[in-house]
Design a protein around this motif. Structure first.
Motif, PDB file in Angstrom:
ATOM      1  N   SER A 204      31.884  34.567   1.401  1.00 50.84           N
ATOM      2  CA  SER A 204      30.679  34.529   1.578  1.00 50.84           C
ATOM      3  C   SER A 204      29.813  35.774   0.189  1.00 50.84           C
ATOM      4  O   SER A 204      30.766  36.012  -0.995  1.00 50.84           O
ATOM      5  CB  SER A 204      30.097  35.319   2.219  1.00 50.84           C
ATOM      6  OG  SER A 204      29.621  36.924   2.188  1.00 50.84           O
ATOM      7  N   LEU A 205      28.715  35.165  -0.664  1.00 54.56           N
ATOM      8  CA  LEU A 205      28.121  35.787  -1.198  1.00 54.56           C
ATOM      9  C   LEU A 205      28.732  37.271  -1.185  1.00 54.56           C
ATOM     10  O   LEU A 205      28.855  38.627  -1.784  1.00 54.56           O
ATOM     11  CB  LEU A 205      26.879  36.192  -1.710  1.00 54.56           C
ATOM     12  CG  LEU A 205      26.630  36.583  -2.630  1.00 54.56           C
ATOM     13  CD1 LEU A 205      26.919  36.370  -3.994  1.00 54.56           C
ATOM     14  CD2 LEU A 205      25.022  36.329  -3.425  1.00 54.56           C
ATOM     15  N   ALA A 206      28.526  37.919  -0.334  1.00 56.77           N
ATOM     16  CA  ALA A 206      28.757  40.135   0.038  1.00 56.77           C
ATOM     17  C   ALA A 206      30.317  39.976   0.313  1.00 56.77           C
ATOM     18  O   ALA A 206      30.914  40.900  -0.114  1.00 56.77           O
ATOM     19  CB  ALA A 206      28.595  39.999   1.362  1.00 56.77           C
ATOM     20  N   SER A 207      31.063  39.323   0.036  1.00 58.77           N
ATOM     21  CA  SER A 207      32.131  39.266  -0.117  1.00 58.77           C
ATOM     22  C   SER A 207      33.104  38.650  -1.498  1.00 58.77           C
ATOM     23  O   SER A 207      33.920  38.755  -2.116  1.00 58.77           O
ATOM     24  CB  SER A 207      33.440  38.302   0.895  1.00 58.77           C
ATOM     25  OG  SER A 207      33.375  36.924   0.736  1.00 58.77           O
ATOM     26  N   GLN A 209      33.733  39.398  -5.273  1.00 58.70           N
ATOM     27  CA  GLN A 209      33.573  40.404  -6.528  1.00 58.70           C
ATOM     28  C   GLN A 209      33.126  39.896  -7.449  1.00 58.70           C
ATOM     29  O   GLN A 209      32.476  41.092  -8.572  1.00 58.70           O
ATOM     30  CB  GLN A 209      34.756  40.682  -6.595  1.00 58.70           C
ATOM     31  CG  GLN A 209      35.624  41.310  -5.502  1.00 58.70           C
ATOM     32  CD  GLN A 209      36.854  40.514  -4.948  1.00 58.70           C
ATOM     33  OE1 GLN A 209      36.202  39.541  -4.681  1.00 58.70           O
ATOM     34  NE2 GLN A 209      37.712  41.499  -4.283  1.00 58.70           N
ATOM     35  N   ASP A 307      26.225  32.185  -0.394  1.00 56.87           N
ATOM     36  CA  ASP A 307      26.777  31.463   1.595  1.00 56.87           C
ATOM     37  C   ASP A 307      26.763  30.327   2.074  1.00 56.87           C
ATOM     38  O   ASP A 307      27.445  30.192   2.796  1.00 56.87           O
ATOM     39  CB  ASP A 307      25.741  32.717   1.872  1.00 56.87           C
ATOM     40  CG  ASP A 307      25.297  34.253   1.681  1.00 56.87           C
ATOM     41  OD1 ASP A 307      26.741  34.645   1.263  1.00 56.87           O
ATOM     42  OD2 ASP A 307      24.131  34.610   1.390  1.00 56.87           O
TER      43      ASP A 307
END
Length: 593
Positions: A204-207, A209, A307
């Protein structure tokens, strides 16, 4: 009337035949002038620190046009006999036609004008000049010379050109790096690590780097890292190296995976690699091949992690949304159809921007089909707005006076668009005849944009009074003239490529501080917390500089990969990932405690 009889003796006839007439010696000096011009044209740009675009184009295409003028000289100004002119003209045209018909596909079109025609014209004209007074020998020698010169090019294939427009040639029978790569695919190792699709954590975008082209802000900056500067005592460690298909894509990085693009014969491919080993986790292929004579084959854009999925745009305008876990296709659109246009000269190059459920790309179609926004979930066209008809930049987010929108550089200037509707919030006109390929740099309410091929860099101050935007030009400088090599800014200074030499200018004035680094047409990554610059040179070197506004300070360098390297590097923690159109590699760099 008395008549006079003339007696002709054989020795008189022989003497008359031995006396050359004026028409037997060629008027050679116009051809000599043309050849001098032909030899000089490629060298003229080297006399200028920043050669103007017309001179660059003349150096690139002028020799072929001068070669055509050599035939005009032969027919109309050489003083050869009519029959000799006809035989020479028909002969050289026949030789050229057969040669061009048999050329390798990479040499056809532009290659014929740039290389084949000038070479053949020289081979035809030089013997005529040297043997101008020997009618028995000059034309046969000129035609034989033409056969050899033209025929040589049927043995050659082109690998494109360097950033300085120097042709990269190889023998026709040698396998290209792409062919070597295709043969190696069958024996490619498969990953056995925990990063395999069935074991990896959700992407996802949160994961991520490094979620997209040049990082999360598309500014080529990676904070939080300070590299060890002595690579003799702490040398970079090669973790893996692998062959890869041609493309000028960079990497997006998430969950121990690298996402990139490549060309595989007649198919484009989106590829997922294990960041730890370089082994393939999955790939998604679809029929499409983009190729042009300067940069060769392959996609130009970089995938984007969001996402809603993984988004990638190919050189011919095919955009796909994939499941980043498995590589399965979710949806696909065709920019050629939606924008009602053929690919621009250098291909569709926009790395997708994904924001607020929209996937935004530049297409450059007519009327309102310039910038297109698709729904990230289903791929339906949500809005489209006018824009320049070509750009090799990518849309990016920016905020001015608390208003967030989309910046888009094109051949006509810079536009700032509303995310939800695409409405133009403000526009700055700076039209150029060639291309724009860089990302704008945003520093507060200041934005930098660049032209190409010697056009320079411009600084704009952006402000707003109520609903009225004011866009004021602070300066335009030719002390920083990037082409397709992005720059970075740090502590009031801009670091980047002035042509193909690395340089530094003052952000407040645009005035040059220094210009020294000869790294070819490479790319630069900023480590702001370390005052360091990590550069990949055009020759595949990895170079560490100190971000010093007073002088070029080179700290270390290694040869990282082989081949022409225009792709942007990516640094994640102590791992740097580099690639070009032939190789990809990962190096572990020592980190300062």
């Amino acid at each position: 009337m008395q008549t006079t009889e003339f007696a002709y003796k054989p020795e008189d006839v022989a003497f008359a035949r031995s006396v050359p007439t004026k028409t037997q010696t060629l008027r050679w000096w116009p051809a000599a002038i043309l050849l001098t011009v032909m030899f000089a044209l490629p060298w003229l740009p080297k006399l200028f620190e920043s050669p103007p675009l017309p001179l660059l184009m003349a150096s690139f295409m002028g020799p072929g046009l001068v070669g055509v003028l050599c035939l005009v000289w032969w027919v109309f100004a050489s003083r050869a006999e009519l029959l000799e002119k006809i035989i020479g003209l028909v002969g050289v045209l026949l030789i050229a036609s057969v040669t061009i018909a048999l050329l390798h596909k990479s040499m056809q079109g532009m290659g014929a004008l740039i290389s084949v025609i000038p070479s053949g014209a020289k081979a035809f004209a030089i013997p005529l000049i040297l043997l101008a007074a020997l009618p028995k020998y000059r034309l046969p020698v000129a035609l034989i010379s033409s056969v050899l010169a033209f025929g040589f090019w049927d043995l050659i294939q082109s690998q494109g050109v360097t950033g300085s427009f120097v042709s990269e040639l190889d023998w026709r029978w040698r396998p290209t790096p792409e062919q070597d790569y295709l043969e190696s695919l069958a024996n490619r190792p498969q990953s056995t690590s925990d990063a395999s699709p069935e074991n990896s954590s959700p992407i996802s975008l949160a994961s991520a780097q490094w979620p997209s082209f040049r990082g999360p802000h598309r500014d080529g900056s990676q904070p939080g890292i300070v590299l060890e500067e002595n690579w003799v005592t702490s040398p970079p460690k090669l973790i893996w190296q692998a062959k890869i298909g041609p493309a000028w894509s960079s990497f997006a990085v998430a969950g121990g995976r690298l996402f990139t693009q490549e060309q595989r014969g007649e198919n484009e491919a989106v590829v997922c690699l294990d960041a730890e080993t370089g082994a393939a986790l999955w790939d998604y292929e679809y029929p499409s091949r983009f190729w042009e004579a300067v940069a060769g084959a392959g996609p130009r854009a970089t995938p984007t992690i969001a996402d809603e999925g993984l988004f990638a745009l190919g050189g011919n305008g095919i955009m796909v949304c994939l499941n980043p876990q498995s590589g399965e296709a979710i949806w696909q659109v065709d920019l050629k159809k939606d924008a009602q246009r053929e690919p621009p000269m250098w291909g569709f190059s926009a790395s997708p921007l994904v924001v607020n459920g929209l996937v935004i790309v530049h297409a450059g179609g007519k009327e309102n089909l310039g910038v297109l926004a698709y729904g990230a979930i289903g791929g339906e066209l949500k809005w489209s707005v006018p824009s320049g008809d070509h750009s090799y930049s990518s849309p990016q987010m920016a905020t001015f006076d608390d208003v967030t929108g989309i910046l888009m550089e094109t051949n006509v200037g810079l536009q700032f668009l509303d995310i939800a509707t695409g409405q133009t919030l403000w526009n700055h006109d700076w039209p150029i005849q060639n291309y724009r390929a860089l990302q704008p740099q945003v520093i507060g309410n200041t934005v930098l944009l660049a032209a190409s091929l010697g056009g320079g860099t411009r600084s704009l101050n952006v402000s707003r009074e109520g609903q009225t935007w004011n866009i004021a030009e602070a300066w335009t400088s030719r002390d920083m003239k990037p082409d397709f090599n992005d720059f970075v800014q740090h502590k009031g200074f801009v670091y980047g490529f002035d042509g193909n030499i690395f340089a530094c200018i003052d952000l407040s004035t645009g005035k040059r501080k220094w210009k020294r680094g000869r790294f070819g047409n490479g790319q630069v990554l900023l480590l702001p917390d370390a005052d360091q610059l990590l550069i990949t040179s055009e020759m595949g070197e990895l170079i560490l500089l100190r971000a010093d506004s007073e002088a070029l300070v080179e700290l270390a360098r290694i040869q990282a990969i082989e081949g022409k390297t225009w792709n942007h590097p990516v640094l994640i923690a102590n791992r740097v990932y580099v690639r070009n159109a032939e190789q990809a590699a990962c190096y572990e760099l020592a980190i300062k405690e």
